[in-house]
Design an enzyme around this catalytic site. Structure first.
Site, short mmCIF file in Angstrom:
data_model
loop_
_atom_site.label_atom_id
_atom_site.label_comp_id
_atom_site.label_asym_id
_atom_site.label_seq_id
_atom_site.Cartn_x
_atom_site.Cartn_y
_atom_site.Cartn_z
N CYS A 1 41.69 43.22 26.03
CA CYS A 1 42.83 43.21 26.95
C CYS A 1 43.40 41.80 26.99
O CYS A 1 42.69 40.86 27.36
CB CYS A 1 42.35 43.64 28.33
SG CYS A 1 43.61 43.53 29.62
N CYS A 14 49.55 43.32 23.92
CA CYS A 14 48.86 44.20 24.85
C CYS A 14 48.20 45.24 23.97
O CYS A 14 48.84 45.80 23.07
CB CYS A 14 49.85 44.87 25.81
SG CYS A 14 49.11 46.21 26.79
#
Ligand code: DGL
Length: 267
Positions: A78, A192
């Site tokens: 992440c 992302c």
């Protein structure tokens, strides 16, 4: 050969299911790894969290997850988390962490026009860490930072098999396409881990062709490097892993096929 070398135990963590893009790359070169995937669905999405609260949350989760799963290595799959919490995690736990941070250096190296966009969550976009990467590695480029509060949610919907309109996706990526003094964006960093699952839609909706940079393979190489392991033969059977939700709820039925394809069963 130590047991860790024979079958490394990995904990792969994300706010949601986007980290499966990283897990997929790790799986391809280390199919025999024993993998626990944890999605912090109770905290999803991370993009708009305040920094101190997000750090506290992730450190608190790792306090429970690391003793429970005893990994040889933790992958923070992440960008929104990695650009913030890696120093706190590394100072608290002995286990090595591999993070996922915006691939700005390869994008700047690859761009011919010198116009690069970074597509991220609002959190990852505004981090000092991201700004420092740009200053260090993309000095000669114009870098357009685009933070979307919606795309991670759209990616999760698409992954579950729910519809998301072209208009909705096009509106989120539009700011990444800029033209400055006759030079156009030619390289977009997928900053992302959810976004690779939308990459085909992005390419189809792009106003002109660009290269999308997904760092998942580089992360898989880093994982192997830290574990001192070479890539395994691709035909080696995949060791079944487990996928966990921090909410303790059931995995949506629409994700069963995707989890199975990545060798994961609901944990
Ligand atoms: N997958 C996460 C990332 O790489 C963020 C998604 C979210 O929680 O908004 O940044």
């Amino acid at each position: 050969m130590t047991s860790a070398e024979a079958a490394p135990r990995l904990l792969v963590f994300d706010s949601g299911i986007g980290g499966l893009s990283v897990l997929h790359a790790i799986r391809r070169s280390l199919p025999s790894a024993a993998i626990d995937y944890v999605a912090d669905d109770a905290g999803f999405p991370y993009g708009d969290w305040e920094e101190a609260a997000l750090t506290e949350r992730i450190v608190g989760l790792m306090d429970a997850l690391i003793p429970r799963h005893t990994p040889d290595l933790v992958v923070i799959a992440c960008n929104t988390a990695s650009t913030l919490v890696l120093p706190a995690l590394r100072s608290r736990f002995a286990v090595p962490f591999v993070g996922t941070v915006p691939a700005i250096k390869p994008a700047a190296e690859r761009s011919h026009s010198g116009v690069v966009a970074v597509l991220a969550t609002p959190g990852a976009m505004k981090r000092d860490y991201t700004r420092d990467l740009i200053a260090k590695f993309a000095g000669g480029c114009h870098v357009r930072l685009v933070g979307s509060s919606e795309l991670a949610r759209y990616a999760e919907a698409v992954m579950r098999g729910d519809p998301v309109s072209d208009e909705a996706i096009a509106a989120e990526i539009a700011p990444a396409f800029v033209e400055i003094d006759g030079r156009r964006t030619d390289t977009i960093v997928l900053a992302c881990t959810h976004y690779p699952f939308l990459a085909d839609r992005f390419a189809a909706l792009a106003p002109w062709p660009v290269v999308f940079i997904d760092p998942a393979e580089a992360i898989a190489r880093r994982v192997r490097g830290l574990l001192g392991l070479a890539a395994e033969p691709e035909d080696r059977p995949m060791r079944p892993g487990r996928a966990h939700l921090t909410s303790g709820g059931a995995w949506p039925a629409g994700l069963a096929g995707l989890l199975a394809a990545f060798g994961l069963a609901p944990g």
